[in-house]
Each structure stands twice: as structure tokens, then as C-alpha cells.
Design a protein around this motif. Structure first.
Motif, short mmCIF file in Angstrom:
data_model
loop_
_atom_site.label_atom_id
_atom_site.label_comp_id
_atom_site.label_asym_id
_atom_site.label_seq_id
_atom_site.Cartn_x
_atom_site.Cartn_y
_atom_site.Cartn_z
N ARG A 142 0.80 -1.24 0.00
CA ARG A 142 0.00 0.00 0.00
C ARG A 142 0.82 1.28 0.00
NH1 ARG A 142 -5.39 -0.50 3.08
NH2 ARG A 142 -5.92 -2.68 2.79
N TYR A 179 0.00 6.49 0.56
CA TYR A 179 -0.49 5.30 1.24
C TYR A 179 -1.93 5.03 0.81
CZ TYR A 179 -1.56 1.95 4.88
OH TYR A 179 -1.94 0.82 5.55
N LEU A 180 -2.18 3.84 0.31
CA LEU A 180 -3.50 3.44 -0.15
C LEU A 180 -4.31 2.98 1.06
CD1 LEU A 180 -5.06 3.11 -2.84
CD2 LEU A 180 -4.28 0.74 -2.87
N LEU A 181 -5.27 3.80 1.48
CA LEU A 181 -6.08 3.46 2.66
C LEU A 181 -7.04 2.33 2.35
CD1 LEU A 181 -6.93 7.03 4.00
CD2 LEU A 181 -5.36 5.36 5.00
N THR A 182 -7.77 2.46 1.26
CA THR A 182 -8.71 1.44 0.78
C THR A 182 -8.50 1.32 -0.73
OG1 THR A 182 -10.49 2.99 0.26
CG2 THR A 182 -10.39 2.20 2.53
N PRO A 183 -9.14 0.37 -1.40
CA PRO A 183 -8.98 0.29 -2.85
C PRO A 183 -9.45 1.56 -3.59
CG PRO A 183 -9.88 -1.75 -2.02
CD PRO A 183 -9.86 -0.79 -0.86
N SER A 184 -10.21 2.42 -2.91
CA SER A 184 -10.71 3.62 -3.59
C SER A 184 -10.30 4.92 -2.91
CB SER A 184 -12.23 3.56 -3.69
OG SER A 184 -12.80 3.52 -2.40
N SER A 185 -9.33 4.90 -1.99
CA SER A 185 -8.88 6.14 -1.36
C SER A 185 -7.38 6.10 -1.08
CB SER A 185 -9.66 6.42 -0.07
OG SER A 185 -9.36 5.44 0.91
N TYR A 233 -5.78 13.99 0.42
CA TYR A 233 -6.61 12.80 0.55
C TYR A 233 -7.42 12.70 -0.74
CZ TYR A 233 -10.39 9.73 2.02
OH TYR A 233 -11.30 8.72 2.09
N VAL A 280 -10.13 10.35 -3.27
CA VAL A 280 -11.12 9.27 -3.40
C VAL A 280 -11.31 9.01 -4.87
CG1 VAL A 280 -13.47 8.54 -2.90
CG2 VAL A 280 -12.24 9.94 -1.25
#
Length: 129
Positions: free
Chosen positions: A60, A90-96, A125, A127
Motif C-alpha cells: 500500500r 499510502y492506499l487506505l482502501t482500494p478507492s482512497s 486525501y 477518493v
């Protein structure tokens, strides 16, 4: 706001991307010119090169870096411009995605009044939809 009238802008650029297992390298060279048609403003020409290196530390996390240099010629004025920077994503979730970075920009002009140094800290940040 400057009124520079009508001009023709021409841009030529070339980009090379190299993808390795964990590293991506991007090289770019460009030349931009503006020919003013309706004013007495001097024509402008700028050429330069950039390199960017991204390194995937983990699944990530990606470290980023960039370096760019350019020369600008506008009639009797010439300037050297540059920018260097580093950051981390840093990839928090697959879409953020969250990112932080630092960059330093400069301009070295014949006239000291137009020369500058600039430091910038960035946080973002994003999305994706």
C-alpha cells in the motif's frame, strides 16, 4: 492579470516510462513556444526535462521523487527554473489514497527581482470513483 493578446502556442514533448518490479521511472523532455500575434510582447520559448521515480515499499505504500529543470527565454530575459521533491503515498482502501510531500522550487533570473526560492509541504486525501 496581464493582457498579452492573441498568440500561437506550440508544444513538443517526449516521454519514456520504465516499469520494473517495484520501481517506475518516467523521463520527459519538452519544448514550448509562444508566438504573439497582436501585441509587441516578445515571443517566449521554454525547454526542459523532468525525471520522476516511484518506488513501491509495500503493498500500500509508495515513495515518490521528482526533479525538473527548464530554461526560459523571453526576448531579452532569460531564466533557469527548477523543482525537486519527495513524498509518500499510502492506499487506505482500494478507492482512497492519502499522500504527503515536500518540494523545493527555484528560479534564477538575470534580474534578481524575479528570482525566488519556494518550499512547499503538501498533504492530500483522494477518493477514486
Amino acid at each position: 492579470i496581464r493582457d498579452e493578446g492573441v498568440y500561437v502556442s506550440k508544444r513538443l514533448s517526449a516521454t519514456l516510462d520504465f516499469d520494473f518490479t517495484r520501481t517506475q521511472v518516467t523521463l520527459q523532455a519538452y519544448d514550448v513556444s509562444r508566438e504573439f500575434l497582436t501585441t509587441d510582447a516578445p515571443d517566449e520559448d521554454e525547454y526542459g526535462a523532468n525525471i520522476g521515480v516511484d518506488y513501491q515499499v509495500g503493498v500500500r505504500t509508495t515513495l515518490t521523487s521528482q526533479l525538473g529543470m527548464a530554461e526560459r527565454d523571453s526576448g531579452d530575459q532569460q531564466a533557469t527554473l527548477g523543482e525537486a521533491g519527495v513524498g509518500v503515498q499510502y492506499l487506505l482502501t482500494p478507492s482512497s489514497l492519502v499522500a504527503v510531500g515536500y518540494s523545493h522550487s527555484w528560479r534564477d533570473d538575470e534580474s534578481d527581482a524575479d528570482s525566488y526560492d519556494e518550499n512547499r509541504v503538501m498533504a492530500s486525501y483522494s477518493v477514486f470513483f
